[in-house]
Design an enzyme around this catalytic site. Structure first.
Site, PDB file in Angstrom:
ATOM      1  N   ASP A  89       0.892  -1.111  -0.049  1.00 57.30           N
ATOM      2  CA  ASP A  89      -0.032  -0.068  -0.026  1.00 57.30           C
ATOM      3  C   ASP A  89       0.924   1.084   0.124  1.00 57.30           C
ATOM      4  O   ASP A  89       1.948   1.407   0.710  1.00 57.30           O
ATOM      5  CB  ASP A  89      -0.878   0.024   1.330  1.00 57.30           C
ATOM      6  N   ASP A 111       0.525   8.136   7.776  1.00 57.13           N
ATOM      7  CA  ASP A 111       0.887   6.785   7.940  1.00 57.13           C
ATOM      8  C   ASP A 111       2.243   6.697   8.760  1.00 57.13           C
ATOM      9  O   ASP A 111       2.479   6.043   9.876  1.00 57.13           O
ATOM     10  CB  ASP A 111       0.933   5.810   6.906  1.00 57.13           C
ATOM     11  N   GLU A 154       1.675  -2.685  11.167  1.00 58.21           N
ATOM     12  CA  GLU A 154       1.206  -2.908   9.668  1.00 58.21           C
ATOM     13  C   GLU A 154       2.163  -2.121   8.657  1.00 58.21           C
ATOM     14  O   GLU A 154       2.010  -2.789   7.632  1.00 58.21           O
ATOM     15  CB  GLU A 154      -0.326  -2.390   9.626  1.00 58.21           C
ATOM     16  N   GLU A 155       2.800  -1.115   9.305  1.00 58.61           N
ATOM     17  CA  GLU A 155       3.635  -0.438   8.355  1.00 58.61           C
ATOM     18  C   GLU A 155       5.040  -0.788   8.285  1.00 58.61           C
ATOM     19  O   GLU A 155       5.892  -0.363   7.648  1.00 58.61           O
ATOM     20  CB  GLU A 155       3.504   1.289   8.951  1.00 58.61           C
ATOM     21  N   ASP A 201      -2.220  -1.276  14.004  1.00 59.00           N
ATOM     22  CA  ASP A 201      -2.415  -0.683  12.760  1.00 59.00           C
ATOM     23  C   ASP A 201      -2.545   1.009  13.217  1.00 59.00           C
ATOM     24  O   ASP A 201      -3.406   1.413  13.573  1.00 59.00           O
ATOM     25  CB  ASP A 201      -3.810  -0.744  11.860  1.00 59.00           C
ATOM     26  N   LEU A 223      -2.633   3.764  11.226  1.00 53.13           N
ATOM     27  CA  LEU A 223      -3.677   4.446  10.724  1.00 53.13           C
ATOM     28  C   LEU A 223      -4.310   3.838   9.814  1.00 53.13           C
ATOM     29  O   LEU A 223      -4.132   3.268   8.894  1.00 53.13           O
ATOM     30  CB  LEU A 223      -3.079   5.940  10.087  1.00 53.13           C
ATOM     31  N   ASP A 224      -5.706   3.425  10.306  1.00 49.27           N
ATOM     32  CA  ASP A 224      -6.780   2.702   9.378  1.00 49.27           C
ATOM     33  C   ASP A 224      -7.469   3.574   8.604  1.00 49.27           C
ATOM     34  O   ASP A 224      -8.254   4.526   9.166  1.00 49.27           O
ATOM     35  CB  ASP A 224      -7.559   1.778  10.514  1.00 49.27           C
ATOM     36  N   GLU A 240      -5.909  -5.832  12.389  1.00 42.78           N
ATOM     37  CA  GLU A 240      -7.017  -5.256  12.242  1.00 42.78           C
ATOM     38  C   GLU A 240      -8.160  -6.006  12.899  1.00 42.78           C
ATOM     39  O   GLU A 240      -8.919  -5.808  14.226  1.00 42.78           O
ATOM     40  CB  GLU A 240      -7.397  -5.071  10.717  1.00 42.78           C
TER      41      GLU A 240
HETATM   42  P1  AHG Z   1      -5.477   0.695   5.782  1.00 43.84           P
HETATM   43  O1  AHG Z   1      -5.605   2.127   5.815  1.00 43.84           O
HETATM   44  O2  AHG Z   1      -4.943   0.471   7.300  1.00 43.84           O
HETATM   45  O3  AHG Z   1      -4.657   0.080   4.769  1.00 43.84           O
HETATM   46  O4  AHG Z   1      -6.638  -0.044   6.031  1.00 43.84           O
HETATM   47  C1  AHG Z   1      -8.020   0.217   4.974  1.00 43.84           C
HETATM   48  C2  AHG Z   1      -8.684  -1.023   5.196  1.00 43.84           C
HETATM   49  C3  AHG Z   1      -9.886  -1.018   6.153  1.00 43.84           C
HETATM   50  O5  AHG Z   1      -9.898   0.197   7.037  1.00 43.84           O
HETATM   51  C4  AHG Z   1     -11.094  -0.884   5.185  1.00 43.84           C
HETATM   52  O6  AHG Z   1     -12.093  -1.799   5.862  1.00 43.84           O
HETATM   53  C5  AHG Z   1     -10.667  -1.541   3.837  1.00 43.84           C
HETATM   54  O7  AHG Z   1      -9.275  -1.199   3.656  1.00 43.84           O
HETATM   55  C6  AHG Z   1     -11.382  -0.763   2.866  1.00 43.84           C
HETATM   56  O8  AHG Z   1     -11.319  -1.356   1.704  1.00 43.84           O
HETATM   57  P2  AHG Z   1     -11.928  -1.072   0.465  1.00 43.84           P
HETATM   58  O9  AHG Z   1     -11.166  -0.212  -0.343  1.00 43.84           O
HETATM   59  O10 AHG Z   1     -12.010  -2.433  -0.363  1.00 43.84           O
HETATM   60  O11 AHG Z   1     -13.426  -0.839   0.747  1.00 43.84           O
HETATM   61 MN    MN Z   2      -6.323  -0.847   8.321  1.00 41.35          MN
HETATM   62 MN    MN Z   3      -2.998   1.258   8.176  1.00 42.67          MN
END
Ligand code: AHG
Ligand code: MN
Ligand code: MN
Length: 316
Positions: free
Chosen positions: A62, A68, A91-92, A110, A112-113, A260
């Protein structure tokens, strides 16, 4: 009109709640307080930073935002200062990081989710799980001794459990988390649904059936794209279901077991909810890789069980 100069009474701080709540050993109380201080700095950083890309990517591939990276650093600093953490996994970061040699706890988080939502000014969060001992691989989320999340929305709130109920705190204007709701429960029946990874509908006919069943039964959709906010909706309303089911792009769904799904399942089960991967409890899943993904269906018992049954049934 009430005066703005005095705190409302009675008020219970996070620290005093941890102190009074039966099974919170002192070290764990100090650690949760230290993590809550990190969350205050992250909350402030979200309000004051411009939120651009940091230029790198994490071990899941990502893109990383400056926020983050900053949130991760804030966590690391506070865990390091606590002297209560032998190692942490974020996670990072690809690998576990060693901190104080003889310390009692390992922390997974995590930082920053939902960070891709920062530019849209949607709510985002931080998720934390705490284990005793230094190993995470080979353990199960049921071995966590505490879990919490912080939701940075119009208000900043913190929800924690040490296995003794689930409790919610509101960050007030002077920077203290004050008890807002105690012993939050999740009812067996869901009226709301929050369906993640819907891209899987095109190649997972069973998930497609589940989704159309929700439409047909006229449940109310609430999905923001931040797991913390979406799962918090279930705690806030006392019912609901959140799903992230696999398809060809993400065979095990998109979400991570350690950072998560594990901590949020600990909280949901402590509130009387259920959290399954389609077959077994998330809490019973063995951690084989720090960054492993898992399907998750979490929330109101009856709906979670119904959905898992539907996902297992052979399509006609
Ligand atoms: P992060 O920002 O830590 O990578 O997590 C994002 C996750 C989670 O928060 C969320 O439920 C999911 O990604 C959303 O995914 P979609 O883009 O498929 O909706
Ligand atoms: Mn997350
Ligand atoms: Mn995150």
């Amino acid at each position: 009109m009430t005066s703005n100069h005095c705190p409302p009474t009675p008020r219970v701080s996070l620290n005093s709640h941890l102190f009074q709540s039966a099974n919170t050993p002192d070290e764990l109380r100090h650690l949760i307080n230290d993590i809550s201080r990190a969350a205050k700095y992250i909350s402030y950083a979200i309000q004051t930073s411009e939120g651009g890309l940091a230029g790198g990517s994490n071990s899941s591939g990502d893109d990383q935002l400056e926020l983050d990276v900053l949130s991760n650093t804030i966590f690391e600093q506070h865990l390091n200062e606590s002297n209560l953490v032998c190692c942490y996994s974020s996670e990072e970061q690809k690998e576990m990081v060693e901190l104080s040699d003889d310390a009692k706890y390992s922390v997974v988080f995590d930082p920053l989710d939902g960070s891709s939502l920062v530019d849209a000014n949607f709510a985002i969060g931080s998720i934390v799980g705490i284990y005793e001992g230094r190993e995470i691989i080979g353990r199960k989320p049921s071995e966590q001794v505490a879990a919490l999340y912080v939701l940075y929305g119009p208000r900043t709130i913190l929800i924690y459990s040490t296995g003794n109920g689930v409790h919610e705190f509101l960050l007030n204007d002077v920077g203290e988390f004050i008890l807002f709701r105690e012993n939050i429960g999740i009812a067996d029946k869901a009226k709301n649904y929050s369906a993640g990874n819907l891209r899987a509908l095109s190649d997972n006919p069973k998930y497609d059936e589940v989704f159309h069943d929700w439409l047909k039964r006229e449940l109310t959709l609430r999905y923001s794209g931040c797991m913390v906010a979406d799962v918090h909706h279930i705690f806030a309303k006392g019912q609901g279901i959140f799903s992230n089911v696999g398809g060809s792009k993400y065979p095990d769904g998109k979400l991570r077991l350690v950072y998560e799904c594990g901590p949020l399942s600990f909280l949901a089960e402590n509130a009387g909810g259920v959290s399954l991967d389609g077959n077994i409890r998330i809490m019973d899943k063995e951690i084989t890789d720090l960054h492993q993904r898992t399907q998750i269906i979490i929330g109101s018992k009856n709906e979670v069980e119904k959905v898992c049954k539907q996902l297992k049934e052979t399509s006609e």
